[in-house]
Design a protein around this motif. Sequence first.
Motif, PDB file in Angstrom:
ATOM      1  N   SER A 158       0.750  -1.143   0.008  1.00 24.67           N
ATOM      2  CA  SER A 158       0.059   0.040  -0.034  1.00 24.67           C
ATOM      3  C   SER A 158       0.863   1.461  -0.027  1.00 24.67           C
ATOM      4  CB  SER A 158      -0.941  -0.123   1.097  1.00 24.67           C
ATOM      5  OG  SER A 158      -0.128  -0.161   2.364  1.00 24.67           O
ATOM      6  N   ASP A 159       2.103   1.256   0.466  1.00 26.68           N
ATOM      7  CA  ASP A 159       3.011   2.383   0.570  1.00 26.68           C
ATOM      8  C   ASP A 159       3.388   2.756  -0.650  1.00 26.68           C
ATOM      9  OD1 ASP A 159       2.831   2.171   3.359  1.00 26.68           O
ATOM     10  OD2 ASP A 159       4.537   1.252   3.656  1.00 26.68           O
ATOM     11  N   MET A 160       3.773   1.656  -1.505  1.00 25.37           N
ATOM     12  CA  MET A 160       4.100   1.741  -2.990  1.00 25.37           C
ATOM     13  C   MET A 160       3.045   2.529  -3.544  1.00 25.37           C
ATOM     14  SD  MET A 160       6.603  -1.427  -3.985  1.00 25.37           S
ATOM     15  CE  MET A 160       5.176  -2.374  -3.821  1.00 25.37           C
ATOM     16  N   ARG A 161       2.018   2.018  -3.747  1.00 28.82           N
ATOM     17  CA  ARG A 161       0.772   2.598  -4.651  1.00 28.82           C
ATOM     18  C   ARG A 161       0.323   3.929  -3.999  1.00 28.82           C
ATOM     19  NH1 ARG A 161      -0.660  -1.205  -7.610  1.00 28.82           N
ATOM     20  NH2 ARG A 161      -0.603  -3.608  -7.041  1.00 28.82           N
ATOM     21  N   ARG A 162       0.415   4.298  -2.875  1.00 31.78           N
ATOM     22  CA  ARG A 162       0.119   5.522  -2.344  1.00 31.78           C
ATOM     23  C   ARG A 162       1.170   6.564  -2.550  1.00 31.78           C
ATOM     24  NH1 ARG A 162       0.550   4.828   2.697  1.00 31.78           N
ATOM     25  NH2 ARG A 162      -1.464   3.597   2.936  1.00 31.78           N
ATOM     26  N   ALA A 163       2.556   6.166  -2.781  1.00 31.27           N
ATOM     27  CA  ALA A 163       3.747   7.127  -3.090  1.00 31.27           C
ATOM     28  C   ALA A 163       3.340   7.268  -4.624  1.00 31.27           C
ATOM     29  CB  ALA A 163       5.034   6.493  -2.817  1.00 31.27           C
ATOM     30  N   GLY A 164       2.979   6.378  -5.463  1.00 33.05           N
ATOM     31  CA  GLY A 164       2.772   6.544  -6.535  1.00 33.05           C
ATOM     32  C   GLY A 164       1.730   7.355  -6.989  1.00 33.05           C
ATOM     33  N   MET A 165       0.530   7.303  -6.556  1.00 33.59           N
ATOM     34  CA  MET A 165      -0.387   7.935  -6.494  1.00 33.59           C
ATOM     35  C   MET A 165      -0.246   9.632  -6.313  1.00 33.59           C
ATOM     36  SD  MET A 165      -3.686   5.662  -5.344  1.00 33.59           S
ATOM     37  CE  MET A 165      -5.075   6.894  -5.506  1.00 33.59           C
ATOM     38  N   ASN A 166       0.533   9.906  -5.098  1.00 35.23           N
ATOM     39  CA  ASN A 166       0.676  11.256  -4.813  1.00 35.23           C
ATOM     40  C   ASN A 166       1.887  11.907  -5.473  1.00 35.23           C
ATOM     41  OD1 ASN A 166      -0.576  10.833  -2.583  1.00 35.23           O
ATOM     42  ND2 ASN A 166       1.016  10.262  -1.084  1.00 35.23           N
ATOM     43  N   ALA A 167       2.586  10.833  -6.202  1.00 32.57           N
ATOM     44  CA  ALA A 167       3.674  11.642  -7.157  1.00 32.57           C
ATOM     45  C   ALA A 167       3.074  12.111  -8.512  1.00 32.57           C
ATOM     46  CB  ALA A 167       4.525  10.493  -7.474  1.00 32.57           C
ATOM     47  N   ARG A 168       2.017  11.263  -9.022  1.00 34.04           N
ATOM     48  CA  ARG A 168       1.474  11.547 -10.365  1.00 34.04           C
ATOM     49  C   ARG A 168       0.382  12.649  -9.827  1.00 34.04           C
ATOM     50  NH1 ARG A 168       2.253  11.782 -15.819  1.00 34.04           N
ATOM     51  NH2 ARG A 168       0.292  12.459 -16.821  1.00 34.04           N
ATOM     52  N   ALA A 169      -0.152  12.704  -8.601  1.00 35.27           N
ATOM     53  CA  ALA A 169      -1.064  13.730  -8.530  1.00 35.27           C
ATOM     54  C   ALA A 169      -0.307  15.347  -8.437  1.00 35.27           C
ATOM     55  CB  ALA A 169      -1.609  13.458  -7.198  1.00 35.27           C
ATOM     56  N   LEU A 170       0.639  15.104  -7.728  1.00 35.22           N
ATOM     57  CA  LEU A 170       1.727  16.620  -7.900  1.00 35.22           C
ATOM     58  C   LEU A 170       2.124  16.885  -9.151  1.00 35.22           C
ATOM     59  CD1 LEU A 170       3.122  18.697  -5.994  1.00 35.22           C
ATOM     60  CD2 LEU A 170       4.874  17.230  -5.882  1.00 35.22           C
ATOM     61  N   TRP A 171       2.506  15.921 -10.078  1.00 35.83           N
ATOM     62  CA  TRP A 171       2.946  16.185 -11.438  1.00 35.83           C
ATOM     63  C   TRP A 171       1.582  16.955 -12.293  1.00 35.83           C
ATOM     64  CZ3 TRP A 171       6.885  16.177 -14.775  1.00 35.83           C
ATOM     65  CH2 TRP A 171       6.521  16.268 -16.217  1.00 35.83           C
ATOM     66  N   GLU A 172       0.495  16.421 -12.069  1.00 41.50           N
ATOM     67  CA  GLU A 172      -0.590  16.802 -12.667  1.00 41.50           C
ATOM     68  C   GLU A 172      -1.001  18.399 -12.198  1.00 41.50           C
ATOM     69  OE1 GLU A 172      -2.630  15.875 -15.101  1.00 41.50           O
ATOM     70  OE2 GLU A 172      -1.895  13.860 -15.199  1.00 41.50           O
ATOM     71  N   THR A 173      -0.895  18.610 -10.888  1.00 40.09           N
ATOM     72  CA  THR A 173      -1.290  19.839 -10.530  1.00 40.09           C
ATOM     73  C   THR A 173      -0.271  20.964 -10.685  1.00 40.09           C
ATOM     74  OG1 THR A 173      -0.365  19.445  -8.119  1.00 40.09           O
ATOM     75  CG2 THR A 173      -2.869  19.020  -8.732  1.00 40.09           C
ATOM     76  N   ARG A 174       1.038  20.497 -10.550  1.00 35.52           N
ATOM     77  CA  ARG A 174       2.162  21.377 -10.767  1.00 35.52           C
ATOM     78  C   ARG A 174       3.212  21.290 -11.755  1.00 35.52           C
ATOM     79  NH1 ARG A 174       5.529  22.291  -5.210  1.00 35.52           N
ATOM     80  NH2 ARG A 174       3.355  22.586  -4.426  1.00 35.52           N
ATOM     81  N   TYR A 175       3.219  20.376 -12.560  1.00 37.04           N
ATOM     82  CA  TYR A 175       4.348  20.264 -13.490  1.00 37.04           C
ATOM     83  C   TYR A 175       3.848  20.152 -14.928  1.00 37.04           C
ATOM     84  CZ  TYR A 175       7.430  20.882  -9.502  1.00 37.04           C
ATOM     85  OH  TYR A 175       8.338  21.139  -8.571  1.00 37.04           O
ATOM     86  N   ARG A 176       2.658  19.605 -15.108  1.00 32.67           N
ATOM     87  CA  ARG A 176       2.045  18.909 -16.441  1.00 32.67           C
ATOM     88  C   ARG A 176       2.451  20.019 -17.563  1.00 32.67           C
ATOM     89  NH1 ARG A 176      -4.197  17.884 -17.029  1.00 32.67           N
ATOM     90  NH2 ARG A 176      -4.150  20.075 -16.630  1.00 32.67           N
ATOM     91  N   ASP A 177       2.105  21.214 -17.078  1.00 34.72           N
ATOM     92  CA  ASP A 177       2.130  22.306 -18.073  1.00 34.72           C
ATOM     93  C   ASP A 177       3.550  23.174 -17.861  1.00 34.72           C
ATOM     94  OD1 ASP A 177      -0.193  21.688 -19.392  1.00 34.72           O
ATOM     95  OD2 ASP A 177      -1.126  22.927 -17.905  1.00 34.72           O
ATOM     96  N   TYR A 178       4.391  22.669 -16.966  1.00 34.02           N
ATOM     97  CA  TYR A 178       5.779  23.575 -16.579  1.00 34.02           C
ATOM     98  C   TYR A 178       6.621  23.894 -18.002  1.00 34.02           C
ATOM     99  CZ  TYR A 178       9.564  25.163 -13.883  1.00 34.02           C
ATOM    100  OH  TYR A 178      10.470  25.838 -13.231  1.00 34.02           O
ATOM    101  N   PHE A 179       6.599  22.870 -18.809  1.00 33.22           N
ATOM    102  CA  PHE A 179       7.885  23.097 -19.804  1.00 33.22           C
ATOM    103  C   PHE A 179       7.170  24.091 -20.720  1.00 33.22           C
ATOM    104  CE2 PHE A 179       9.644  22.379 -24.071  1.00 33.22           C
ATOM    105  CZ  PHE A 179      10.830  22.531 -23.695  1.00 33.22           C
TER     106      PHE A 179
END
Length: 342
Positions: free
Chosen positions: A299-320
């Motif tokens: 569950s730790d691995m899955r939670r970390a992966g979900m949190n990682a992608r969520a942060l990408w979507e909110t902060r870095y998806r359009d960064y470039f």
Amino acid sequence: MFIGWARAGADYEPAPYKVIYRSGTRIGARWGNFIGFLRWQRYLLATLYKHREKIAAVHCADLDTALVGYLFCWLFRKKFIFDIYDQYSSSRGVSGYASRIMNCMESYLAREAHLCIIAAEERVEQHRLQKGANAPLILENVPLEDLGAEEIPEYSGTLHIGYFGVLERRHRGIEDLVAFASSRADIHLHIAGYGAREQEVRLAASRSGNITYYGPMQWAEGVALMRQVHVIGGFYYLSNPNHAYAAPNKYYEHLMLGRGLLTTRGTPPGQRVERHGSGWAIEEGLDPLNRWIAELHLSDMRRAGMNARALWETRYRDYFQEHYVGRYGRHISQYSRSLENA
């Protein structure tokens, strides 16, 4: 135009705009590369001079190119862009008087540059840079394209850890990752890259069924490999002073891929994964790795992966698009217009 130095073990994909200098010098050889470094400086200056009529600005990465780049821009009235990847002396293991000279040169060139670029806010202090109107442009090491995330592979009793990057001799914990995988039946290490530890990694893979070494890879290939693992590894031991200001590609790649990042406590990546719940920050060495896996749950691995992608979507998806194409691109457009009006 891109001018690059393809040293032994490295390569560039061919393209019409690329001018590549090739030599047999190795990454990580430090002073052993000195003659090759001088030849590279000569090649760089000659290439810039040859294309001088078409050049509006020169974007230099670190002192490997900045000294010659600054000289060329000063002589021919071009715009000088200084992109500081890492503090040069620390990343090359230089100390003492030579280190102080390099640091002073780096700070001077940063102040003289028409545009100075750094990868994180913390590095303003490290390089003694100005704030306010003359502050450097901060461009985080975010991938230029979103390769997407997939579900974490099914866990069947073996934890798959991936490392893709330079196999540095010191300060990156490569030896600890290899020893960790070699000593356990429940770990498989997937490792790709090149560098000073390449032969050691190759030998370890030949002796252990728990390690697969893929050799050097292009970026897209390496990132695709990291998509196949449960956890991405990336250590930044504080024996290298630069790692107190680390802003590595791996941090942003783990967000994009939706994989938890296993990294070093007390570094910026470690602080960030703990703050956002997108990975684990542990102490340096082999023992902390064994303690980490003893406490790890699926569950730790899955939670970390979900949190990682969520942060990408909110902060870095359009960064470039917003920062590289937008903020940096506006500077380049301005410099290009000055060449057209000259």
